[in-house]
Design a protein around this motif. Structure first.
Motif, PDB file in Angstrom:
ATOM      1  N   GLU A 161     -10.091   0.860 -13.795  1.00  0.00           N
ATOM      2  CA  GLU A 161      -9.556   1.644 -12.691  1.00  0.00           C
ATOM      3  C   GLU A 161     -10.027   3.080 -12.849  1.00  0.00           C
ATOM      4  O   GLU A 161      -9.909   3.668 -13.928  1.00  0.00           O
ATOM      5  CB  GLU A 161      -8.030   1.608 -12.688  1.00  0.00           C
ATOM      6  CG  GLU A 161      -7.394   2.419 -11.554  1.00  0.00           C
ATOM      7  CD  GLU A 161      -5.875   2.438 -11.625  1.00  0.00           C
ATOM      8  OE1 GLU A 161      -5.242   2.039 -10.630  1.00  0.00           O
ATOM      9  OE2 GLU A 161      -5.336   2.854 -12.671  1.00  0.00           O
TER      10      GLU A 161
ATOM     11  N   ARG B 186      -9.943  -0.103  -8.335  1.00  0.00           N
ATOM     12  CA  ARG B 186      -9.770  -0.968  -9.508  1.00  0.00           C
ATOM     13  C   ARG B 186     -10.508  -2.291  -9.293  1.00  0.00           C
ATOM     14  O   ARG B 186     -10.371  -2.928  -8.256  1.00  0.00           O
ATOM     15  CB  ARG B 186      -8.276  -1.231  -9.744  1.00  0.00           C
ATOM     16  CG  ARG B 186      -7.973  -2.085 -10.971  1.00  0.00           C
ATOM     17  CD  ARG B 186      -6.485  -2.168 -11.214  1.00  0.00           C
ATOM     18  NE  ARG B 186      -6.172  -3.000 -12.372  1.00  0.00           N
ATOM     19  CZ  ARG B 186      -4.942  -3.224 -12.834  1.00  0.00           C
ATOM     20  NH1 ARG B 186      -3.901  -2.668 -12.235  1.00  0.00           N
ATOM     21  NH2 ARG B 186      -4.748  -3.997 -13.895  1.00  0.00           N
TER      22      ARG B 186
ATOM     23  N   PHE C 291      -2.313   1.876 -15.775  1.00  0.00           N
ATOM     24  CA  PHE C 291      -2.812   1.753 -14.413  1.00  0.00           C
ATOM     25  C   PHE C 291      -1.849   2.319 -13.375  1.00  0.00           C
ATOM     26  O   PHE C 291      -0.640   2.321 -13.548  1.00  0.00           O
ATOM     27  CB  PHE C 291      -3.115   0.283 -14.094  1.00  0.00           C
ATOM     28  CG  PHE C 291      -4.210  -0.306 -14.937  1.00  0.00           C
ATOM     29  CD1 PHE C 291      -5.536  -0.002 -14.688  1.00  0.00           C
ATOM     30  CD2 PHE C 291      -3.920  -1.148 -16.000  1.00  0.00           C
ATOM     31  CE1 PHE C 291      -6.553  -0.528 -15.465  1.00  0.00           C
ATOM     32  CE2 PHE C 291      -4.919  -1.677 -16.789  1.00  0.00           C
ATOM     33  CZ  PHE C 291      -6.240  -1.373 -16.525  1.00  0.00           C
TER      34      PHE C 291
END
Length: 311
Positions: free
Chosen positions: A294, A238, A133
Motif C-alpha cells: 500500500e 493497495r 494499512f
C-alpha cells in the motif's frame, strides 16, 4: 497500563516535552536522553548490566543537527523501530537514514521545531500495534473516505476522472489537481502492471509499452481509497501482490537524492516513485512482502511540491 516503551533522544528540551506529552496517547512510557550514549548504559546507572535494560519498542531520534554515532537498534534494543526527526527541507539529504536497520519514518520539523502530533501518533501507533494499512490513520477522525476497485486500464482512467471531480468538489486549484492526477496515475499503474509477478517472481508485464498494457484483459483488482480533510487530500493504492521490497524502495528513493531522472524498467514495482515522492507532501509505504503493498500519498494544498514525511 502503558504497554510499550519508547526512548526519545534529543538535546532540545521543547521537543522532549512535546513528545513526552503525547506518548501516553499511544500507550507508551518513555526515557528522555540527550544523546544515544545513554541508550545502552541507562541500566548501568542503576547498578544493573546494560543488557538488562528495558528494551525499547520505539526510538525517536532528533537528527536535525547530527546523525547517531552508533547503530540505535542494537542489544537490548534490536527489536525497536526508529523514527527520525529531520530539518525541514533536508528530507532528501537525510534519505540514507532510511537505509538503516529499524528505520521506519523520517519526519521533517519546521525551523521552530513544532511537532505535528498527528503524524507522530499515526506513525508510532501503526508500528507498535503492527497495524500498518489504511488511509484513515493519516486523516482526522470523521473524514469520509471513498473506495474504488480498479482492474483494467479503462477502469484506471475512469478512477482518475472520479478523483478529478472529487478534487474540484473539494476546492482544489488547478496545479494541485494536476499533481493529484499525476500521483494517482503513477500509483495505479504501479499496482496494476508493475507489481504483478509470476510464480518465479518475474514481472508479468515486464517491458510492455503503455499501448499494450491498455489492451490487456482485466486483472486482479487493486484498491484505491481517497478522501480530503480540508487541508490534505489523500490517495491510497493497495495491490495484492506485495512485490515491492524494502531494497527496491530504497533504490528508488535514492534516485531522488542523487538527482536521477530516468528509471530502469528492471526494478518493476518501484517505477515512478521518484515522481510520486516529488509530487506529494507526505508519502507512506506499507509493505507486506508476498501479500500486499500500500502506498499512501498526502497532498497539502498549502505546502510546496516536496515531501516532508516518509513512513
Amino acid at each position: 497500563m502503558l504497554r510499550f516503551h519508547t526512548v526519545v533522544i534529543t538535546a532540545d528540551s521543547n521537543l522532549k516535552q512535546a513528545v513526552r506529552r503525547l506518548l501516553p496517547a499511544i500507550g507508551a512510557s518513555c526515557d528522555l536522553l540527550d544523546s544515544e550514549a545513554g541508550l545502552f548504559d541507562s541500566a548501568q546507572r542503576s547498578g544493573a548490566p546494560s543488557t538488562e535494560a528495558k528494551p525499547a519498542d520505539l526510538i525517536l531520534f532528533d537528527a536535525r543537527k547530527r546523525r547517531p554515532t552508533a547503530p540505535l537498534c542494537a542489544v537490548p534494543h534490536e527489536q525497536a523501530h526508529v523514527i527520525y526527526f529531520v530539518a525541514e527541507g533536508a528530507l532528501y539529504d537525510q534519505l540514507p537514514l532510511y537505509e538503516e536497520d529499524g528505520t521506519a519514518s523520517l519526519i521533517c520539523l519546521p525551523p521552530d521545531g513544532k511537532l505535528d502530533e498527528s503524524e507522530v501518533i499515526a506513525s508510532a501507533t501503526k508500528l507498535l500495534r503492527k497495524d500498518p494499512f489504511g488511509l484513515h490513520k493519516y486523516l482526522p477522525w470523521g473524514v469520509t473516505l471513498y473506495t474504488m476497485e480498479v482492474r483494467s486500464f479503462a477502469e484506471k482512467e475512469r478512477a482518475l476522472q472520479v478523483l478529478s471531480d472529487y478534487a474540484v468538489a473539494a476546492g482544489c486549484r488547478g496545479p494541485l489537481r494536476e499533481r493529484i492526477q499525476a500521483v494517482a496515475d503513477e500509483l495505479m499503474m504501479n499496482a496494476l502492471y508493475r507489481a504483478p509477478v509470476d510464480k518465479s517472481g518475474g514481472r508479468l508485464h515486464q517491458g510492455l509499452p503503455v499501448s499494450e498494457l491498455a489492451n490487456l484483459p482485466p486483472g486482479e483488482a487493486i484498491q484505491v481509497q481517497y478522501g480530503c480533510s480540508g487541508n490534505d487530500l489523500g490517495v491510497a493504492v493497495r495491490d495484492g501482490s506485495g512485490s515491492l521490497l524494502r531494497d527496491n524502495l530504497l533504490e528508488h528513493l535514492n534516485r531522488t537524492r542523487t538527482g536521477a531522472t530516468s528509471e530502469s524498467h528492471k526494478s518493476g514495482a518501484g517505477l515512478g516513485l521518484v515522481s510520486v515522492l516529488r509530487g506529494s507532501s507526505r508519502l507512506i509505504f506499507n509493505l507486506s512482502p508476498g501479500s500486499s503493498t500500500e502506498v499512501i500519498a498526502l497532498l497539502d494544498r498549502e505546502a510546496p511540491q516536496a515531501s516532508r514525511f516518509i513512513d
